[in-house]
Design a protein around this motif. Sequence first.
Motif, mmCIF file in Angstrom:
data_model
loop_
_atom_site.group_PDB
_atom_site.id
_atom_site.type_symbol
_atom_site.label_atom_id
_atom_site.label_comp_id
_atom_site.label_asym_id
_atom_site.label_seq_id
_atom_site.Cartn_x
_atom_site.Cartn_y
_atom_site.Cartn_z
ATOM 1 N N LYS A 1 1.558 9.820 -4.493
ATOM 2 C CA LYS A 1 0.194 10.421 -4.557
ATOM 3 C C LYS A 1 0.013 11.338 -3.135
ATOM 4 N N ILE A 2 0.827 10.804 -2.136
ATOM 5 C CA ILE A 2 0.887 11.382 -0.849
ATOM 6 C C ILE A 2 2.133 12.009 -0.421
ATOM 7 N N LEU A 3 2.487 12.913 0.469
ATOM 8 C CA LEU A 3 3.749 13.374 0.822
ATOM 9 C C LEU A 3 4.314 12.331 1.458
ATOM 10 N N VAL A 4 3.855 11.555 2.495
ATOM 11 C CA VAL A 4 4.488 10.470 3.224
ATOM 12 C C VAL A 4 3.746 9.159 3.044
ATOM 13 N N PRO A 5 4.484 7.980 2.799
ATOM 14 C CA PRO A 5 3.657 6.805 2.798
ATOM 15 C C PRO A 5 2.717 6.567 3.955
ATOM 16 N N PRO A 6 1.546 5.929 3.681
ATOM 17 C CA PRO A 6 0.380 5.756 4.643
ATOM 18 C C PRO A 6 0.830 5.215 6.199
ATOM 19 N N SER A 7 1.771 4.233 5.979
ATOM 20 C CA SER A 7 2.316 3.611 7.086
ATOM 21 C C SER A 7 3.082 4.384 7.732
ATOM 22 N N ARG A 8 3.505 5.506 7.518
ATOM 23 C CA ARG A 8 4.395 6.589 8.084
ATOM 24 C C ARG A 8 3.767 7.711 8.647
ATOM 25 N N ASP A 9 2.413 7.800 8.342
ATOM 26 C CA ASP A 9 1.540 9.087 8.974
ATOM 27 C C ASP A 9 0.343 8.548 9.444
ATOM 28 N N GLN A 10 -0.520 9.440 10.021
ATOM 29 C CA GLN A 10 -1.599 8.823 10.436
ATOM 30 C C GLN A 10 -2.768 8.725 9.252
ATOM 31 N N LYS A 11 -3.128 7.471 9.113
ATOM 32 C CA LYS A 11 -3.691 7.541 7.758
ATOM 33 C C LYS A 11 -5.230 7.960 7.976
ATOM 34 N N ALA A 12 -5.717 8.490 9.129
ATOM 35 C CA ALA A 12 -7.001 8.968 9.284
ATOM 36 C C ALA A 12 -6.818 10.292 8.378
ATOM 37 N N LYS A 13 -5.821 11.151 8.430
ATOM 38 C CA LYS A 13 -5.613 12.385 7.827
ATOM 39 C C LYS A 13 -5.358 12.339 6.263
ATOM 40 N N ASN A 14 -4.811 11.197 5.734
ATOM 41 C CA ASN A 14 -4.701 10.722 4.348
ATOM 42 C C ASN A 14 -4.413 12.102 3.627
ATOM 43 N N LEU A 15 -3.272 12.695 3.961
ATOM 44 C CA LEU A 15 -3.135 13.937 3.056
ATOM 45 C C LEU A 15 -2.558 13.688 1.829
ATOM 46 N N MET A 16 -3.672 13.968 0.976
ATOM 47 C CA MET A 16 -3.522 13.759 -0.431
ATOM 48 C C MET A 16 -2.824 15.221 -1.216
ATOM 49 N N ILE A 17 -1.503 15.121 -1.077
ATOM 50 C CA ILE A 17 -0.527 16.325 -1.510
ATOM 51 C C ILE A 17 0.267 15.753 -2.428
ATOM 52 N N LYS A 18 -0.133 16.135 -3.994
ATOM 53 C CA LYS A 18 0.904 15.710 -4.788
ATOM 54 C C LYS A 18 2.276 16.153 -4.891
ATOM 55 N N LEU A 19 3.169 15.320 -5.349
ATOM 56 C CA LEU A 19 4.420 15.677 -5.472
ATOM 57 C C LEU A 19 4.643 16.685 -6.595
ATOM 58 N N GLU B 1 0.885 -1.197 0.042
ATOM 59 C CA GLU B 1 0.143 0.065 -0.125
ATOM 60 C C GLU B 1 0.843 1.325 -0.080
ATOM 61 N N ASP B 2 2.023 1.140 0.946
ATOM 62 C CA ASP B 2 2.855 2.296 0.907
ATOM 63 C C ASP B 2 3.432 2.513 -0.486
ATOM 64 N N GLY B 3 3.905 1.458 -1.402
ATOM 65 C CA GLY B 3 4.328 1.644 -2.544
ATOM 66 C C GLY B 3 3.477 2.157 -3.578
ATOM 67 N N GLU B 4 2.059 1.682 -3.474
ATOM 68 C CA GLU B 4 0.900 1.991 -4.427
ATOM 69 C C GLU B 4 0.927 3.750 -4.369
ATOM 70 N N MET B 5 1.025 3.940 -2.990
ATOM 71 C CA MET B 5 0.625 5.709 -2.646
ATOM 72 C C MET B 5 1.924 6.508 -3.061
ATOM 73 N N MET B 6 3.073 5.975 -3.352
ATOM 74 C CA MET B 6 4.266 6.785 -3.582
ATOM 75 C C MET B 6 4.002 7.795 -4.743
#
Length: 576
Positions: A558-576, A551-556
């Motif tokens: 798409k988000i600033l920090v992979p989901p297992s590193r951040d609070q997934k509830a926030k799910n910050l969709m910040i495009k690189l 899941e972390d690899g799929e989200m690379m």
Amino acid sequence: MDLGKDLDNALRYLGFRGRYNWVVFSHLLIFTSAFPAAMTMILVFIISDPESYYCAPPDGFSLNDTIPTSDGNNTNDFDNGCHMYQVHDGILTQNVTSCKHGYEYVYTYGETTIVSEFDLVCDQRLLKDTATTVLMTGLFIGAYPMGQLCDRFGRKIMTFLSILFLSASGVGLAFSHNYYLFVVMWFLIGVFRQGTMIAGFVLLIEMLPPERRALGGSACNMTWGFAVVTLALLAFLIRNWRHLQLVLSVGILVALPFWCIVNESVRWLQSQKRYDDAERTLQKIAKFNRIDAPSKFLQASEKEALAQQTNISGPTEPEKALSTSEELGHTPTLEYSKVNEDNGSQQRTRLTALDLFKTPNLAKNTLILMLDWLAASMTYYGLSLNAANLAGNMYLNFFLLSLVEIPAYVMAYITMEYFGGRKLTTALSLLVAGIACVFTAWIPNTTAYGTDLTKAITTFAMIGKFGISYTWGGIVVYTPEVFPTGVRSAANGLLSGLSRVGAMAAPFIVRLNDVSPYLPLNIFGIIAIVAGGLTFLLPETRNVPLPETLEDGEMMGKILVPPSRDQKAKNLMIKL
């Protein structure tokens, strides 16, 4: 629980300049980068052609007697060393025949090679070219399974086993008494060289926090450059290929006593759910560094991790497809549990390189990096083959061609860390190399007014070599940062193996020069330019924690920090 952040913070606490890092870092650079580099590039000296060769004359005759000089029409039709005047019943005739008594070889520097030992000339010349293909085939075939074994059994054990078997294969090569045994040993060297470099490199990268990974990868690249430069000196001093091979093969065994110091990758232990082992390893490193360690580096034990994974609220929606569950007492393996939403049952599936293509974003990243590695290898070997025609001392030429790589690797590190990041470094260097190849192909030898442009051609060719070395300086750091821990070694093995396809294709593309002198470098250049352009679609990974799950690899990206590193509830969709 965020074990990824806990581990990165623990590695920072232990200190990049700690005693453990200095010892292990030096060990891995020397024995999993420098020695394998030398044991690969020694090929240049093992199969080098003699300056000239001739059919050995029979007893009572000299070379001047038996070397043909004319077929009756054209002088020097037979001075290629593959023919001689036939001697019949002790009488020299004018009939021309193939060599009947072996060959005599002339080497400029008194070296020995397999060409002279196994008579790989004339109608056997194809066997010399086959030896190169066999090595590359070993590198290609060994890449994927070695990566899989590294993910399955661990980085440490595969590093040391590969070193041991690489040494044994090298010794076997040095004592090969015929060509067929030689190519078998040469193949095994390719296989175990891959295991050594893949396992060692991943172990090195995984022991570093995000901000130090570029330095680690660049150090490996620069070590490769220094190794091949040093090889030129060794080959000049030790001109018997068997003795040179033995020096390298026995020398690498110095790595084995370091088994007692080198620890297993903590990241790999985490991927195996061996959290207690990971904690013990961090404590051992702290003790080795002689620093006070906290009571616990990672804020979860195996039991606590299991409790969090099986809480009554169940996994969140993004976690459901890749949730994990381990029963107490069960030996952890490299597996993830996939939930069947219809009946709630779980089917365990071992991760392989095929999982890289099961989600769209990770598949896109994988395919682009596959093209990048193919282009980098093909262009690197292609330019090296074209540069081999430089006049002068063979050892000096090899030294200079290797020397140009070192500043490229240094510059790659600087740009990765302080300017453009991984993506820009890899993309722009591929574009520079590709454009330089195209310019080299289209610059004429002379202008319409007779001006010599060979210096301009050489300059652009060296810019291309610098650019593609720059690419390697970036891509070997970039690649493991894109893929999750569970398939990182497998991905590295897949891409490394694919690069060997490029290396095997390069000589055949160079041969297209017989069709048109414009074809080879234009092919290399266009492929590099396309790869460089597509690289802009990849995510930036500088100072981003390594992805741990699929899941972390799929989200690379798409988000600033992979989901297992951040609070997934926030799910910050910040495009690189």
